[in-house]
Enzyme design. Structure first.
Site, PDB file in Angstrom:
ATOM      1  N   HIS A 153     -14.084   3.881   5.149  1.00 35.74           N
ATOM      2  CA  HIS A 153     -14.572   4.823   6.160  1.00 35.74           C
ATOM      3  C   HIS A 153     -15.355   3.977   7.163  1.00 35.74           C
ATOM      4  O   HIS A 153     -16.400   3.425   6.833  1.00 35.74           O
ATOM      5  CB  HIS A 153     -15.472   5.867   5.490  1.00 35.74           C
TER       6      HIS A 153
ATOM      7  N   ASP B 279      -8.012  14.269   4.924  1.00 35.18           N
ATOM      8  CA  ASP B 279      -9.460  14.254   4.664  1.00 35.18           C
ATOM      9  C   ASP B 279      -9.933  15.659   4.264  1.00 35.18           C
ATOM     10  O   ASP B 279     -11.037  16.080   4.632  1.00 35.18           O
ATOM     11  CB  ASP B 279     -10.229  13.739   5.887  1.00 35.18           C
TER      12      ASP B 279
ATOM     13  N   ASN C 195     -16.105  10.578  -4.103  1.00 35.58           N
ATOM     14  CA  ASN C 195     -17.465  11.092  -3.881  1.00 35.58           C
ATOM     15  C   ASN C 195     -17.721  12.399  -4.624  1.00 35.58           C
ATOM     16  O   ASN C 195     -18.141  13.404  -4.072  1.00 35.58           O
ATOM     17  CB  ASN C 195     -17.782  11.227  -2.387  1.00 35.58           C
TER      18      ASN C 195
END
Lengths: 434, 333
Positions: A182, A314, A98
């Site tokens: 996710h 994360d 991302n």
């Protein structure tokens, strides 16, 4: 590259069932020898580390980090993020896609992995499963795989369309890599900024239900069953940062059926609950959100019984000005590379009685296995000389301002840690020393 | 403001005199506020206007508001303070300036206290942390409306027989049951009252349909109970507080308004049948004909106007407290 000799350490190598005093010789970026204390003296190593009282283990592997480059280098760069990784004992990290633009092409991947980016530790990437992570059209799995990816994921944007997820699982199965998901049914989480429950009710914030997570996990597991039946393939679903008991139950049942499902848990989910939000502390805002105590206990149980395969941070850096906002407006995510080991040892080892070997397996051997990283996650001679040396008994407090990450968004500023990294060695290079 | 780290949980200390949540207040704090409220009301206008003479107060309103804004503004002016109103329309907020920067700008311009109304729950905490100024929460999202709860408590103490509105104890509202009916899920008024009223000895019944009142609402505080049957709840209550259906916050929730009105509207017939002596309250704005019938709103049981005038007095006391570092040294009467 000069040799490194590590003497007198307690070597814990879960892959080889080793947990004893050993000396370790690293040569040419590989593990050259591992032997009883005293037997490797006289090898003429330029660098000798006395690891008396310390644990010597395979370098930690984090298969879920956000390094923000390209596109958001004010939050983090590959160089600063991997420096933080090194400080946390990680020798391998897997970057999520991302970025801006989304890492969905061979060119983007190659740019990211190029030496010019200055990665301090070994960097791998999972590119997007769909173009732009828009969930509509698969990326070129074959070309990306050839260019060296370790899985595919749309990361924070779950693949909601059944047909697209099915296609992604089939394409990845043919290449033998996981699809990392996710798990969030975003139809159920619009406007939500924390966990659904009494704390959200009291704070007047809309909450994400546990079903929003479990529903996608259950859907993906159904797809695996269906694909195995109809296509004769064995897709690998990796569920990212599981945070609820309900999703863990689904994963446990899927594993019992023999499906290839793995999952990760994040240190913040096994350490904190939604109470940590306190007075709307945006440093406790992440997605999946911090959950209630029963879910935290479920994650701990999953770690203990093997339902949770590995720990992943994360790591999600954000600039101060982005977090200094109204809770609902602030972005999700916290940094995590430098606190993962300290929290795992405090909460899982001291608190839950998990052995050091089990924890190192969760943080190194197992994630290396999930992402199919040969030669990593073990100290078998011939493996990459990826090593973490840490003091398992050291109690200390994490100071966010001293972080190597560009961003300081952590709920663990000032929090107690157990186990301090003494040195991190990536492919034979000392990349961090306390 | 200083910040202490306790393990993994941060404890922020806000400027004294801030009122971000009713949970910040002890019963002694509530009592002091009520005492000063009464003293201010008894004080000559001219004397009152000296109390905050020359002090600068900013009203920062990100949501439209009539009574709360006017009430705070008139309260500040009655104490002699200079006020300025900044709203999300016609300010730099429209250009995307952050809450932090807006707050810092107001501080640099000399604001000594900021009154904040904001659609995001928790926004006053951000402002208080970032500016270190005393901040008065004038309603934040679905979270709290602390000054409303204080004026509601005062209204009850004034109107219910045998109570003392000039001070508060843990028994001030002993024997009183308050039913709060309506859209509890989205109500900051309900959250503040559900915490405050039990501190003063009241029993709070939260009443409404499941979708506007989840069971977990009982966890808001001790002495809070969930009721689904409005008539039965009314029969137990000495005070009935009606809340508006916040259509703007329903966010996809379907509500059968006819059914809602049939089951939960406070009308003359229902009031006469179930609780003819109950005190009727509403924080406003009211939607006559929806949650409350006009005749009840204007009827003899209604304390709605008294709530509004109490708002002015209570907010005067809160401003004095905010600009006196949490104390009331300047009020020596």
């Amino acid at each position: 590259m000069s040799d490194v000799l590590i003497l007198n350490g307690r070597v814990i190598d879960p892959a080889n069932g080793l947990n004893e005093a050993r000396d370790l010789l690293l040569r040419d970026g590989k593990v050259a020898a591992i032997d009883k204390p005293g037997s490797l003296k006289g090898t003429g190593a330029a660098e000798i580390i006395d690891a008396s009282g310390l644990v010597v283990a395979p370098g930690l592997v984090d298969i879920h980090v956000h390094l923000r480059e390209p596109g958001q280098t004010y939050k983090e760069t590959i160089a600063t993020g991997t420096a933080a990784a090194a400080a946390g004992g990680f020798t391998t990290v897997v970057a999520m896609p991302n970025t801006i633009p989304v890492n969905d092409s061979v060119a983007g991947l190659e740019w990211m992995l190029a030496p010019e980016r200055g990665a301090v530790v070994k960097l791998f990437a999972m590119p997007a499963a769909t173009l732009g992570s828009m969930g509509a059209t698969l990326t070129d799995f074959a070309a990306l795989h050839k260019a060296g990816v370790v899985g595919f994921t749309d990361d924070g944007k779950p693949i909601l369309e059944d047909a697209i997820m099915r296609e992604a699982l089939i394409a990845a199965a043919r290449l033998g890599v996981p699809v990392s998901q996710h798990a969030e049914d975003t139809h159920l989480t619009g406007g939500c900024s924390m966990n659904y429950g009494p704390v959200a009710f009291r704070l007047g914030l809309r909450g994400m239900t546990v079903e929003a997570e479990s529903r996608i996990v259950e859907r993906d597991i159904r797809l695996l069953q269906e694909i195995e039946r109809s296509e004769g393939l064995r897709p690998h679903l990796h569920v990212q940062h599981v945070s609820t008991g309900r999703a863990l139950d689904a994963i446990r049942a899927a594993k019992a059926q023999g499906l290839h499902v793995t999952c990760e848990a994040a240190p913040h989910h096994f350490t904190l609950t939604d109470e940590a939000i306190g007075d709307y502390d945006t440093n406790a805002k992440m997605n999946p959100p911090l959950r209630a105590e029963a879910d935290r206990q479920a994650v701990l149980a999953g770690l203990a019984d093997g339902t949770v395969d590995c720990i992943a941070t994360d790591h999600a850096p954000h600039a101060a000005h982005e977090k200094e906002q109204e809770f609902e407006r602030a972005p999700n995510g916290i940094t995590g590379l430098e606190t993962a080991l300290g929290l795992a040892l405090r909460v899982l080892h001291r608190g839950q009685g998990l052995s050091l070997s089990k924890i190192l397996s969760l943080m190194s051997t197992a994630p290396a296995g999930i992402a199919l990283l040969p030669g990593r996650g073990s100290l078998t001679p011939g493996s990459f000389a990826d090593v973490v040396i840490f003091d398992p008994a050291a109690s200390w407090s994490f100071a966010a301002k001293q972080s190597r990450s560009k961003s300081k968004n952590t709920p663990f500023d000032g929090a107690p840690m157990l186990g301090r990294v003494h040195a991190t060695i990536s492919e034979g290079r000392i990349v961090f020393r306390q | 403001m200083t910040q202490e780290s306790q393990g993994s949980k941060k404890i922020f200390l806000y400027a004294p005199g801030s009122l971000l949540s009713v949970a910040d207040l002890t019963v002694a704090d509530v009592s002091a506020i009520l005492t000063v409220t009464t003293r201010l009301e008894q004080m000559a206008h001219a004397q009152r206007a000296t109390l905050l003479a020359g002090r600068r107060i900013a009203l920062l309103f990100y949501e439209s508001s009539t009574r709360t804004r006017t009430s705070f503004e008139l309260a500040a002016k009655s104490l002699g303070a200079t006020t300025t109103l900044v709203s999300d329309k016609s300010s730099s907020i429209e250009k995307g300036e952050s809450l932090k920067d807006t707050g810092l700008t107001l501080r640099a311009l000399g604001a000594e206290c900021i009154i904040l109304r904001h659609p995001s729950s928790g926004a006053p905490f951000v402002l208080a942390r970032e500016t270190s100024l005393p901040v008065l929460n004038a309603g934040d999202g679905m979270h709290e409306h602390p000054s409303q709860a204080l004026l509601d408590a005062r209204t009850m103490l004034m109107r219910l027989p045998g109570r003392d509105a000039a001070r508060a104890t843990a028994k001030s509202l002993d024997g009183v049951t308050v039913v709060i009916t309506g859209d509890i899920l989205h109500s900051r008024v309900a959250r503040s009252n559900a915490w405050l009223l039990p501190q003063l000895g009241a029993k709070v019944l939260l009443c409404g349909p499941e979708r506007l009142l989840p069971e977990m609402a009982s966890s808001l505080g001790d002495g809070v109970e969930i009721a689904r049957d409005f008539d039965a709840a009314l029969r137990r209550s000495q005070v009935v507080m009606m809340l508006r259906i916040q259509k703007e916050r329903l966010a996809g929730l379907e509500l059968d308004l006819a059914d809602y009105i049939a089951r939960y509207q406070l009308n003359g017939e229902r009031l006469a049948a179930q609780a003819p002596d109950a005190l009727v309250m509403h924080p406003g704005p009211m939607i006559r004909g929806l949650e409350i019938a006009g005749d009840v709103a204007d009827g003899p049981n209604s304390a709605i106007e008294l709530q509004v005038s109490n708002g002015l007095s209570v907010r005067s006391a809160l401003l004095l407290r905010a600009l006196s570092e949490g104390g009331f040294e300047s009020v020596t009467v």
